[in-house]
Write a protein that holds these residues in place. Structure first.
Motif, mmCIF file in Angstrom:
data_model
loop_
_atom_site.group_PDB
_atom_site.id
_atom_site.type_symbol
_atom_site.label_atom_id
_atom_site.label_comp_id
_atom_site.label_asym_id
_atom_site.label_seq_id
_atom_site.Cartn_x
_atom_site.Cartn_y
_atom_site.Cartn_z
ATOM 1 N N UNK A 1 -27.243 -14.453 9.403
ATOM 2 C CA UNK A 1 -26.413 -14.085 10.535
ATOM 3 C C UNK A 1 -24.954 -13.946 10.162
ATOM 4 N N UNK A 2 -24.223 -13.147 10.986
ATOM 5 C CA UNK A 2 -22.793 -12.948 10.789
ATOM 6 C C UNK A 2 -22.095 -13.094 12.129
ATOM 7 N N UNK A 3 -20.900 -13.739 12.100
ATOM 8 C CA UNK A 3 -20.183 -13.995 13.332
ATOM 9 C C UNK A 3 -18.725 -13.584 13.284
ATOM 10 N N UNK A 4 -18.146 -13.450 14.474
ATOM 11 C CA UNK A 4 -16.742 -13.059 14.644
ATOM 12 C C UNK A 4 -16.122 -14.007 15.658
ATOM 13 N N UNK A 5 -14.845 -14.433 15.477
ATOM 14 C CA UNK A 5 -13.927 -14.091 14.383
ATOM 15 C C UNK A 5 -14.114 -15.003 13.167
ATOM 16 N N UNK A 6 -13.206 -14.897 12.219
ATOM 17 C CA UNK A 6 -13.124 -15.752 11.024
ATOM 18 C C UNK A 6 -14.319 -15.606 10.100
ATOM 19 N N UNK A 7 -15.042 -14.468 10.202
ATOM 20 C CA UNK A 7 -16.133 -14.168 9.262
ATOM 21 C C UNK A 7 -17.142 -15.313 9.180
ATOM 22 N N UNK A 8 -17.599 -15.790 10.319
ATOM 23 C CA UNK A 8 -18.608 -16.839 10.342
ATOM 24 C C UNK A 8 -19.927 -16.288 9.800
ATOM 25 N N UNK A 9 -20.650 -17.110 9.041
ATOM 26 C CA UNK A 9 -21.937 -16.671 8.515
ATOM 27 C C UNK A 9 -22.912 -17.840 8.488
ATOM 28 N N UNK A 10 -24.182 -17.505 8.494
ATOM 29 C CA UNK A 10 -25.253 -18.501 8.424
ATOM 30 C C UNK A 10 -26.453 -17.877 7.746
ATOM 31 N N UNK A 11 -27.025 -18.589 6.810
ATOM 32 C CA UNK A 11 -28.237 -18.140 6.163
ATOM 33 C C UNK A 11 -29.084 -19.320 5.744
ATOM 34 N N UNK A 12 -30.387 -19.208 5.917
ATOM 35 C CA UNK A 12 -31.282 -20.269 5.475
ATOM 36 C C UNK A 12 -32.684 -19.706 5.296
ATOM 37 N N UNK A 13 -33.468 -20.361 4.455
ATOM 38 C CA UNK A 13 -34.843 -19.935 4.245
ATOM 39 C C UNK A 13 -35.668 -21.121 3.803
ATOM 40 N N UNK A 14 -36.959 -21.033 4.006
ATOM 41 C CA UNK A 14 -37.914 -21.985 3.432
ATOM 42 C C UNK A 14 -39.192 -21.249 3.090
ATOM 43 N N UNK A 15 -39.724 -21.531 1.920
ATOM 44 C CA UNK A 15 -40.980 -20.945 1.453
ATOM 45 C C UNK A 15 -41.884 -22.093 1.024
ATOM 46 N N UNK A 16 -43.120 -22.055 1.471
ATOM 47 C CA UNK A 16 -44.052 -23.143 1.214
ATOM 48 C C UNK A 16 -45.369 -22.579 0.688
ATOM 49 N N UNK A 17 -45.938 -23.266 -0.280
ATOM 50 C CA UNK A 17 -47.269 -22.946 -0.776
ATOM 51 C C UNK A 17 -48.023 -24.251 -0.988
ATOM 52 N N UNK A 18 -49.075 -24.440 -0.205
ATOM 53 C CA UNK A 18 -49.856 -25.672 -0.268
ATOM 54 C C UNK A 18 -51.301 -25.338 -0.626
ATOM 55 N N UNK A 19 -51.833 -26.059 -1.597
ATOM 56 C CA UNK A 19 -53.250 -25.990 -1.925
ATOM 57 C C UNK A 19 -53.804 -27.408 -1.891
ATOM 58 N N UNK A 20 -55.073 -27.556 -2.266
ATOM 59 C CA UNK A 20 -55.669 -28.881 -2.252
ATOM 60 C C UNK A 20 -55.029 -29.803 -3.286
ATOM 61 N N UNK A 21 -54.496 -29.222 -4.369
ATOM 62 C CA UNK A 21 -53.914 -30.041 -5.425
ATOM 63 C C UNK A 21 -52.391 -30.006 -5.449
#
Length: 929
Positions: A240-260
Motif C-alpha cells: 500500500x501507498x499513502x498520502x501525505x508524507x509518502x506513507x507505505x506498507x507492505x507485508x507477506x507470508x508464505x507457508x508450506x506444511x507437510x507431514x514432516x
C-alpha cells in the motif's frame, strides 16, 4: 457514555430480536447414563448453516434458545459415541425428552448426514472448534477466526483469552511457531488454512514426559491445518501507498506444511508505526535501559527499569523492516528440529516535550525537558530446539537462542529546572551520540529419564549464557546554575562536559540442576533437587575528557571504572507432591547460600558478602470440573542487584540528573503468592476469573534521591526494610442471548506500600491504582461487527511525611468499533477512540479523539482485496502520556503520525499439488542419499 451504550443496545436489538423458541432435552447413553458436556447444534435445514448451539450440563440436560420458526437439523456429538442427527420443525418451544446416543462401534440406524459439520466438540479436557462452521471474510487471519469462537476473546492489542484465561502459547499442528509469541501465528496465518482450533491446558514438559501431573499448565491453542493446505503453499501479500508524507506498507507470508516439514516465511516494511517486535528489541537498539532513561523513555523504580512507552512505538515516526523464517522438521521418527530466525530494522525519529512536577520535602519544583532523537537498530535473533527420543524411557533436548544487534542513537536535548518561585534554577543543553553492538548466546541441554516404576524419574540440565556489549558515546553538555539572594538578584555559574565514553559489558552465566523423583505410592511423590548457578559480569567504563584548547583527550579516572562482579548460589531442596484426579499439591523448601563478590579493579577494592536463606514453596491446584479450577502458588526467591546498581561510580550522562551505584547493596528476599479462580460454563459460555496476587520484599532495592541547592538530582540505590504489593483482578464475560450481544467487565485494584527517600527524608508511600474495563458487542459477526466499550484508571499516591506531596490523576477511554459487510464483496469499517486525561496533579485536562475509517472491495474470486483507509480523520493524534513515578508526576508529549490516506492491495497466495514433500525436505533427503 450512556448514549454510546444505549445506541449499541439499540443496534444490537435491531440486528436480531424477534419471536424466538427454545429446545430442551436430556442426552443419554445406551444405559441411560447422562452425557455431560456434549455438543448440541441446530442447523438450518435449507442450507445446513448453523443457527444455534450449546453444551449439555453435568446431568446431560440442554437448553438451546434463540431459534426462530422453521425447519432444522438437530445434531448431537459426544466423544466415543456416534454423531446423531434428527430433523425437527419449530413452531413453538419443544422438549425433546431423552435423546439416546449409541457408542462408536455400533452401527447407527438413525438419520446420518455425510460430511456433517459439528461446530464444537468436547474431547476430554480439550474444546475443539470446526473452523468451517464459523464465517470469516476473505483475507482474514487466524485472529479474525478466533473472534468468532464462543468462549474465546481477542483484545484490541491482539491478546487472546480462552475460557477466562490468557493464551500464552499457539501451536501449529502441535508444533511451536516462531518461538513463544502467540501473535505471530494469530496475526499472520490465513484463517482459511485452518481446519480445527483446539483449546486446552497444556501440561508442563516434565508432566507430559513422566505422566505425573504436577498441576503446572498453560492455556494453549493448537491450530490444525486443512489437509489440502499440506499439498502446496499458501499465504497472503499486501502492499500500500499513502498520502501525505509518502506513507507505505507492505507485508507477506508464505507457508508450506507437510507431514514432516513446516516452513513459513514472513516479511514486512512500513513507516506507519506498525512493528512486530518486543520492548527488549527496542531496548537493545537504544543502547540499553540507560540510554532509554536519558531519552525519557524509562525510569528506575526501586532499582528496576520502568518503560514509559507502549510496544507499538506510537511515539515518534518509525520506519520498520522485518523478516523471518520458521522451520519445524522431523529428521526421523525420533528426532525433530524446531528453529526460527527473525530480523528487524527499526528507525525512529522522535521529538519530545516533558513536563515534571517534583515533590521535595523542602519545596516543590518544576522541570521542562525537550528532546530531538534519532535511533537506528538492526536486530537478528535465532531460536532453536532439537529433541531426540533415545528410546521409550529417555530423551535429550537442546534449546537456545542467538541474538545480535547493532545500532546508533543521536539525542539533542534541553533541560530546565524551576524553583518553587518559578525562577530558573539550572539549565542544560546536551548532545549525546552513541554507537553500539551487542550479542547474546543462550543454550540449555536437558536429559530426562523415567524408569519402569511409574513416577520415578531423573532429570539433569545445564545452561550457558554469554553476553557481550560494546558501546561508544560522545557527550557534549553545557550547563548553567542560577542562585538568588534575598533581594532576588541572580548570579550564575557555567560549566561544560565534553567526553568520549567507552563501555564494555561482558557477562557469563552458567550452571545446572539435578532432580530425582521417587513415587511413594497412591499418588504421593518425593522430589530432591540440587542446583548451582554462577554469573560473572565485567563492566569497563573509560571516560575521556575532551580539551579543545590542546585538541586532546584526557583520561578521567574519577568517572572511569573497571568493575568485576560475581554472583553465585548453591541450592538444595526437597518437594513433597500429591497427585489426585481432583487436585495436585506440592509442598517444599530449599536452602540457598548466595555469594556476592565484587572487585573494583580500578580502585583496588573488593566487596564480599555471603547470604543464607530458606526458600519455601507451595503449589495447590484443585479441579472442581474440567472448566472450574482453583490454583494457589507461593514461593520465595532471591534477587541480586545488577552490576549498574553495585558500581560505585558516577554516571553523568545527564549532568543535572546524576546516578551513582552502591556496592553495599544486599540481594532482595521476595515472597510471592498468587491465587486464581477460574470458572467457564460450556453450557452458557459465561466465564468468571479472579486473581489475587501479593508480593512482600525484604531488603527492597529502591532509589534514594537527593536534590542540592542548585536543584541537581542524585539518585543512588539503597536497601529498605520492606515493600508490599497487592493486586486483585476479576474478569467476567457472558452472552446476553435476547439481545444477541456479549458483555464483559474487568475491575482491578492494585495497592503498593513502599519506602521512598527524598532529600534524605524517609517517606512511607501508599499507591492505589483502580481500574475498570467494560465492553459490549454483537455475537454473530458474519455481516455486522459492533463493539462499544470504556475503561477507567485512577492513580492515587499518598506520602506519610507531607500531604502536599500526594498525587492523583484519572485516565478515561471510550471506544466504538463498527464493521459491516454488504453486497457480497464490499466491507466498510470505522472506529472511534476517545481518551481523557484529568487530575489535580496536572494543570489541564487533555482529550485525544482518534477516528479511523476504511472501505474494502473483494474481487478475483475473493483472492484480491482493495482497501482505502483514512487514519486519524480528525487529525488529532499525538503522543501523550501521564505517569507517576518516584517523587514526581510527568506529562510527556511526542510527535507521531497524523492524518493520512492509504490505498492497499492484498492478494491471497495459493499453489497446490500432490503432497510430495517440501523443497526443504527434498533437499535434505537428496543430500542424505
Amino acid at each position: 457514555m450512556k448514549y454510546i451504550i444505549t445506541a449499541a443496545l439499540l443496534v444490537s436489538s435491531l440486528l436480531g430480536v424477534a419471536q424466538n423458541h427454545k429446545v430442551e432435552g436430556t442426552l443419554v447413553g445406551e444405559n441411560n447414563d447422562p452425557l455431560a458436556y456434549a455438543t448440541v447444534v441446530f442447523l438450518q435445514a435449507k442450507d445446513s448453516v448453523m443457527s444455534q448451539f450449546g453444551i449439555t450440563d453435568e446431568s446431560g440436560n440442554f437448553v438451546v434458545k434463540g431459534l426462530k420458526q422453521g425447519d432444522y437439523i438437530a445434531q448431537f456429538a459426544f466423544l466415543g459415541y456416534q454423531n446423531f442427527s434428527k430433523n425437527i420443525t419449530l413452531t413453538e418451544d419443544v422438549n425433546m425428552g431423552s435423546v439416546k446416543m449409541e457408542e462408536e462401534n455400533v452401527k447407527l440406524n438413525e438419520v446420518e448426514i455425510e460430511a456433517e459439520m459439528i461446530p464444537v466438540k468436547i474431547k476430554g479436557d480439550t474444546i475443539q472448534y470446526n473452523a468451517d462452521a464459523f464465517t470469516t471474510q476473505p483475507h482474514a487471519v487466524v485472529e479474525d477466526l478466533l473472534k468468532q469462537l464462543p468462549g474465546v476473546e481477542v483484545d484490541k492489542d491482539g491478546s487472546v483469552t480462552a475460557q477466562g484465561e490468557q493464551v500464552t502459547k499457539v501451536l501449529v499442528d502441535g508444533k511451536e511457531f516462531f518461538g513463544n509469541d502467540p501473535k505471530i501465528a494469530t496475526k499472520n496465518l490465513p484463517a482459511d488454512a485452518i481446519d480445527k482450533v483446539e483449546v486446552f491446558d497444556k501440561q508442563s514438559d516434565m508432566a507430559e514426559f513422566t505422566g505425573v501431573d504436577d498441576g503446572d499448565r498453560i492455556k494453549t491453542i493448537n491450530l490444525l491445518l486443512k489437509e489440502g493446505k499440506k499439498a502446496g503453499y499458501f499465504g497472503n501479500a499486501t502492499g500500500g501507498y499513502g498520502y501525505p508524507d509518502n506513507r507505505f506498507e507492505g507485508k507477506f507470508n508464505i507457508n508450506q506444511f507437510t507431514k514432516k516439514t513446516q516452513l513459513s516465511i514472513l516479511g514486512m516494511g512500513n513507516n506507519i508505526n506498525d512493528q512486530g517486535f518486543s520492548i527488549d528489541d527496542y531496548s537493545n537498539f537504544m543502547g540499553g535501559f540507560r540510554n532509554m532513561m536519558q531519552a525519557g523513555l524509562v525510569s528506575f523504580d526501586g532499582g528496576r527499569p520502568t518503560v514509559n512507552m507502549n510496544t507499538t512505538l506510537s511515539n515518534g515516526i518509525t520506519t520498520a523492516f522485518a523478516g523471518g523464517l520458521n522451520l519445524n522438521y522431523d529428521i526421523d521418527k525420533d528426532t525433530e528440529l524446531n528453529t526460527s530466525y527473525f530480523y528487524n530494522r527499526i528507525q525512529n525519529e522522535m521529538l519530545s516535550s516533558t513536563s515534571r512536577k517534583y515533590f521535595n520535602n523542602r519545596n516543590n519544583f518544576d522541570s521542562e525537558e525537550t528532546g530531538d532523537e534519532e535511533t537506528l537498530n538492526n536486530n537478528h535473533k535465532l531460536n532453536y530446539r532439537l529433541r531426540h527420543k533415545i528410546d521409550s524411557i529417555q530423551d535429550l533436548q537442546l534449546r537456545g537462542s542467538v541474538t545480535y544487534n547493532d545500532g546508533n542513537t543521536a539525542l539533542l536535548g534541553t533541560l530546565q529546572n524551576m524553583d518553587g518561585n518559578s525562577r530558573l534554577a539550572n539549565a542544560s543543553n546536551t548532545q549525546n551520540l552513541g554507537d553500539g553492538t551487542g550479542m547474546d548466546i543462550s543454550t540449555t541441554l536437558i536429559y530426562r529419564r523415567k524408569f519402569a516404576k511409574a513416577g520415578r524419574s531423573f532429570v539433569i540440565n545445564g545452561n550457558l549464557d554469554l553476553g557481550d556489549e560494546d558501546r561508544v558515546t560522545n557527550l557534549n553538555s553545557n550547563n548553567t546554575y542560577y542562585t538568588y539572594d534575598s533581594l532576588g538578584n541572580v548570579t550564575f555559574r557555567f560549566d561544560s562536559v565534553m567526553q568520549n565514553q567507552d563501555y564494555i559489558d561482558n557477562s557469563q552465566r552458567f550452571g545446572g540442576k539435578v532432580s530425582y523423583t521417587e513415587p511413594l505410592g497412591k499418588g504421593h511423590y518425593l522430589e530432591v533437587n540440587y542446583s548451582h548457578q554462577e554469573t560473572h559480569t565485567e563492566l569497563i567504563k573509560d571516560f575521556y575528557d575532551q580539551d579543545p584548547a590542546i585538541q586532546a583527550e584526557i583520561f578521567n579516572d574519577q568517572l572511569s571504572s573497571d568493575y568485576l562482579n560475581t554472583y553465585l548460589y548453591d541450592r538444595g531442596g526437597v518437594n513433597y507432591k500429591i497427585s489426585r484426579d481432583k487436585y495436585n499439591l506440592t509442598l517444599g523448601a530449599s536452602l540457598q547460600q548466595s555469594k556476592l563478590d565484587g572487585e573494583i579493579r580500578s580502585a583496588n577494592t573488593t566487596v564480599k558478602k555471603t547470604f543464607t536463606n530458606i526458600l519455601p514453596n507451595l503449589r495447590y491446584d484443585y479441579r472442581f470440573t474440567n472448566t472450574k479450577r482453583l490454583r494457589f502458588s507461593y514461593n520465595a526467591r532471591m534477587n541480586e542487584p545488577s552490576i549498574q546498581q553495585l558500581q560505585p561510580v558516577v554516571d553523568n550522562s545527564n549532568p543535572l540528573q546524576v546516578y551513582v551505584g552502591n556496592p553495599d547493596l544486599k540481594p532482595e528476599y521476595t515472597h510471592s503468592g498468587t491465587m486464581r479462580l477460574m470458572s467457564f460454563s460450556q453450557f452458557t459460555f459465561t466465564s468468571f476469573f479472579v486473581m489475587l496476587r501479593g508480593t512482600y520484599t525484604q531488603d527492597k532495592i529502591t532509589n534514594a534521591v537527593t536534590i542540592d541547592s542548585l536543584f541537581v538530582q542524585t539518585s543512588q540505590p539503597v536497601n529498605v526494610d520492606d515493600d508490599l504489593s497487592l493486586t486483585v483482578y476479576t474478569g467476567f464475560d457472558t452472552p446476553i442471548r435476547p439481545l444477541k450481544i456479549k458483555f464483559s467487565a474487568s475491575p482491578r485494584l492494585t495497592y503498593r506500600r513502599s519506602i521512598l527517600f527524598v532529600s534524605g527524608v524517609e517517606n512511607n508511600t501508599d499507591n492505589y491504582i483502580t481500574g475498570f474495563n467494560t465492553s459490549i458487542g454483537n455475537r454473530k459477526k458474519e455481516k455486522v461487527d459492533v463493539e462499544v466499550g470504556a475503561s477507567w484508571s485512577h492513580n492515587l499516591t499518598k506520602y506519610s511525611e507531607n500531604e502536599a506531596l500526594d498525587q492523583e490523576f484519572l485516565t478515561s477511554n471510550y471506544f466504538v468499533d463498527f464493521l459491516v459487510n454488504f453486497m457480497k464483496s464490499w466491507s466498510v469499517s470505522t472506529s472511534l477512540d476517545y481518551t481523557i486525561y484529568s487530575g489535580d496533579a496536572f494543570a489541564n485536562d487533555e482529550t485525544i479523539p482518534i477516528l479511523k475509517g476504511s472501505l474494502s472491495k473483494f474481487f478475483l474470486n475473493n483472492r484480491g482485496k482493495l482497501k482505502f483507509t483514512v487514519f486519524d480523520v480528525l487529525d488529532e493524534n499525538r503522543g501523550f502520556s501521564r505517569t507517576s513515578n518516584l517523587n514526581y508526576v510527568e506529562e510527556l508529549n511526542t510527535n507521531t503520525i497524523g492524518r493520512y490516506y492509504m490505498l492497499t492491495f492484498s492478494y491471497s497466495l495459493r499453489g497446490f499439488g500432490k503432497q510430495n514433500g517440501s523443497w526443504f525436505s527434498k533437499m535434505i533427503g537428496g543430500r542424505r542419499k
